[in-house]
Design an enzyme around this catalytic site. Structure first.
Site, PDB file in Angstrom:
ATOM      1  N   HIS A  76     -77.685  61.176 -19.545  1.00  0.00           N
ATOM      2  CA  HIS A  76     -76.927  60.280 -19.102  1.00  0.00           C
ATOM      3  C   HIS A  76     -75.358  60.322 -18.604  1.00  0.00           C
ATOM      4  O   HIS A  76     -74.546  59.523 -18.437  1.00  0.00           O
ATOM      5  CB  HIS A  76     -77.368  58.971 -20.663  1.00  0.00           C
ATOM      6  CG  HIS A  76     -78.565  58.486 -21.505  1.00  0.00           C
ATOM      7  ND1 HIS A  76     -78.914  58.055 -19.932  1.00  0.00           N
ATOM      8  CD2 HIS A  76     -78.735  59.248 -22.399  1.00  0.00           C
ATOM      9  CE1 HIS A  76     -79.457  58.289 -21.118  1.00  0.00           C
ATOM     10  NE2 HIS A  76     -79.749  58.513 -22.092  1.00  0.00           N
ATOM     11  N   TYR A 110     -75.572  62.459 -31.726  1.00  0.00           N
ATOM     12  CA  TYR A 110     -75.300  61.759 -30.953  1.00  0.00           C
ATOM     13  C   TYR A 110     -73.727  61.886 -31.030  1.00  0.00           C
ATOM     14  O   TYR A 110     -72.675  62.488 -29.867  1.00  0.00           O
ATOM     15  CB  TYR A 110     -75.421  60.603 -30.309  1.00  0.00           C
ATOM     16  CG  TYR A 110     -76.813  59.841 -29.743  1.00  0.00           C
ATOM     17  CD1 TYR A 110     -77.672  60.614 -29.077  1.00  0.00           C
ATOM     18  CD2 TYR A 110     -76.093  59.613 -28.149  1.00  0.00           C
ATOM     19  CE1 TYR A 110     -78.532  60.690 -28.426  1.00  0.00           C
ATOM     20  CE2 TYR A 110     -76.990  58.812 -27.891  1.00  0.00           C
ATOM     21  CZ  TYR A 110     -78.170  59.602 -27.308  1.00  0.00           C
ATOM     22  OH  TYR A 110     -79.038  59.494 -26.393  1.00  0.00           O
ATOM     23  N   ASN A 134     -82.581  52.268 -24.148  1.00  0.00           N
ATOM     24  CA  ASN A 134     -83.155  52.375 -23.007  1.00  0.00           C
ATOM     25  C   ASN A 134     -84.203  51.316 -22.179  1.00  0.00           C
ATOM     26  O   ASN A 134     -83.724  50.063 -23.099  1.00  0.00           O
ATOM     27  CB  ASN A 134     -84.084  53.531 -22.789  1.00  0.00           C
ATOM     28  CG  ASN A 134     -83.371  54.559 -23.151  1.00  0.00           C
ATOM     29  OD1 ASN A 134     -82.126  55.314 -22.393  1.00  0.00           O
ATOM     30  ND2 ASN A 134     -83.962  55.913 -23.090  1.00  0.00           N
TER      31      ASN A 134
END
Ligand code: NDP
Length: 498
Positions: free
Chosen positions: A55, A338, A128
């Protein structure tokens, strides 16, 4: 006193010579003592931070989420408590596999990462533009992403590596079909849906839990580039999606999405026909209809890309009271990965960067670390419990117990019923969701992509992947085989008749 703003060093010292360095004589060598030269060069050398490993190329905007329908029967989350309630948000959309300088129109899923700045802390819903993903276990993620990135020898992207991985991981088939359909090349970011993708949970004021999937339906209407148009746009404007979003918002044409949820009870989750927490599968909307919740509107562009978009950090670990996790294995993995990635990219204090900072109350005992710039708790105690401050854990936030009664195992060969059915939903997608024209374009795109497979394992990889397409749908398999010029009789097991 003059109001003229003066040029200064980073430490605030006014100076004059910004473009010429002190030298020994008009044409002589430069002097080490010209600190301003060092400051400019040294800071420039440090302008780049590690780009996101996935990303990396993205665009973001601020906006508002407004509740339009009551879902308090499912959740006590404060942001959903009243119809009309508004919560400030940031939405970052992105491609996945390309580097920061790659083209916006690459065939790829798109990230759809939302940060809700709620009074109960920041809630990040990091999904997404597809409701599913390529893999269902996070241990596969690094291997999968390596195939999407550059080959270690050629330093080029490799169709061989991509299809080798797909063909050895049939759970990827559903997402491969989405990727190869027109929705793999959306017309910018405004014309695509968003999905929370994972299964989450909601907890209501009676501490009753349901499982939930989040959908964001574009109000601009779905619009995609054909493969040819996407290729053309890659050449003419690689930053198409960024420019499109920025210009729309600057001109007051604010993009909107409708937030909807699907809800599954705990009881239903136990008897569902497959593992409902499998990220490679959807919940049929016929069985679990969409329930409208609210409107997401983007209405303000960030003023500085690096400060507010490059430094924006999203983590599915950040949930607020009334929202919970689920046993979705990919979600469980991302809860770790993350925040870990953000600490690597931005440092341990990444949540104090203004775009990430909770605009409401933040009280904890985390101190120090690189780039601690918020006062670091001042003279207040840096330990808990203590006899000095008035910070108390609030028992109204106690999480309800979740029952877990199961043996611990790696579960590889002991999946539940239909957990290894990777074909039914891709087949339904092909037969029941795509139009005849969609099907033709899907087949052409897959043929074009698989034609790039080369090397000594070419036939093996193609045949293995073809078998997956055939298992999803015969017409799909035949179309791809024909497109690749493959004689199916030579590769399929012979049918024996009595
Ligand atoms: P439904 O007929 O109730 O729903 C079909 C879904 O497909 C709708 O959400 C529709 O929403 C979406 N859709 C339509 N055209 C396309 C397209 N070209 N590409 C991707 N999605 C499209 O059936 P089910 O819920 O039983 O799902 C059937 C199949 O649809 C699934 O196996 C899955 O492959 C696919 N799908 C399912 C979703 C879900 O959450 N259940 C979501 C998206 C796809 P829209 O037209 O607004 O995109």
């Amino acid at each position: 006193m003059s109001t003229q703003r003066k040029l200064t060093t980073a430490s605030g010292i006014p100076y004059y010579h910004h473009e010429d360095t002190q030298s020994a004589g008009e044409r002589g060598p430069l002097l080490l003592q010209d600190f301003i030269l060092h400051e400019k060069m040294a800071h420039f050398n440090r302008e780049r931070i590690p780009e996101r490993i996935v990303h990396a190329k993205g665009s973001a905007a601020y906006g508002t989420f407004t509740v339009t329908h009551d879902i308090t029967r499912f959740t006590k989350a404060k942001l959903f408590q009243e119809i009309g309630k508004e919560t400030r948000v940031m939405l970052r959309m992105s491609t996945v596999g390309g580097e920061k300088g790659s083209a916006d129109t690459e065939r790829d899923p798109r990230g759809f990462a939302l940060k809700f700045y709620t009074e109960d802390g920041n809630w990040d819903l990091v999904g997404n533009n597809t409701p599913i993903f390529f893999i269902k276990d996070p241990k596969k993620f690094s291997d999968f992403i390596h195939t999407q990135k550059r080959d270690p020898y050629t330093n080029c992207k490799s169709a061989t590596n991509v299809w080798d991985f797909f063909s050895l991981n049939p759970e990827s088939l559903h997402q491969v079909m989405f990727l190869m359909s027109d929705r793999g090349t959306p017309h910018g970011y405004r014309h695509m849906h968003g999905f929370g993708s994972h299964t989450f949970s909601m907890i209501n004021s009676d501490n009753k839990r349901v499982f939930v999937k989040f959908h964001f339906k574009t109000q601009q209407g779905i619009r995609n580039f054909t493969a040819a148009e996407a290729d053309q746009m890659r050449a003419t404007d690689p930053d198409f999606a960024q420019r499109d979003l920025l210009n729309a918002i600057d001109s007051g044409n604010f993009p909107k999405w409708t937030m909807m949820i699907q809800v599954m009870t705990e009881e239903q989750s136990k008897t569902h026909k497959f593992n409902p927490f499998d990220l490679t599968k959807t919940w049929s909307q016929k069985d679990y209809p969409l329930i409208e919740v609210g409107t997401l509107e983007l209405n303000a562009n960030p003023q500085n890309y690096f400060a507010e978009v490059e430094q924006a950090a999203f983590a599915p670990a950040h949930i607020v009271d009334g929202i919970g996790f689920s046993p979705d294995k990919m979600l469980q993995g991302r809860i770790l990965s993350y925040p870990d990635a953000q600490r690597y990219r931005l440092g341990a204090n990444y949540e104090q960067i203004p775009v990430n900072r909770c605009p409401f109350m933040v009280n904890n005992y985390q101190r120090d670390g690189q780039m601690r710039v918020d006062g670091n708790g001042g003279a207040a105690p840096n330990y808990f419990p203590n006899s000095f401050d008035d910070i108390k854990p609030d028992e109204s936030y106690i999480r309800p117990a979740e029952p877990v009664e199961t043996p611990v195992a790696d579960w590889y060969d002991r999946n539940g019923p239909n957990d290894n059915d990777h074909y039914t939903q891709p087949g339904i997608f092909f037969r029941e969701v795509l139009s005849d024209e969609d099907k033709k374009r899907l087949i052409n795109t897959i043929v074009g992509a698989m034609a790039g497979i080369d090397g000594p394992k070419r036939n093996l990889i193609i045949n293995r992947q073809l078998c997956h397409f055939f298992r999803a749908d015969i017409q799909l398999g035949m179309g791809i085989a024909n497109g690749l010029g493959i004689n199916v009789d030579e590769i399929m097991p012979k049918q024996h008749t009595a």
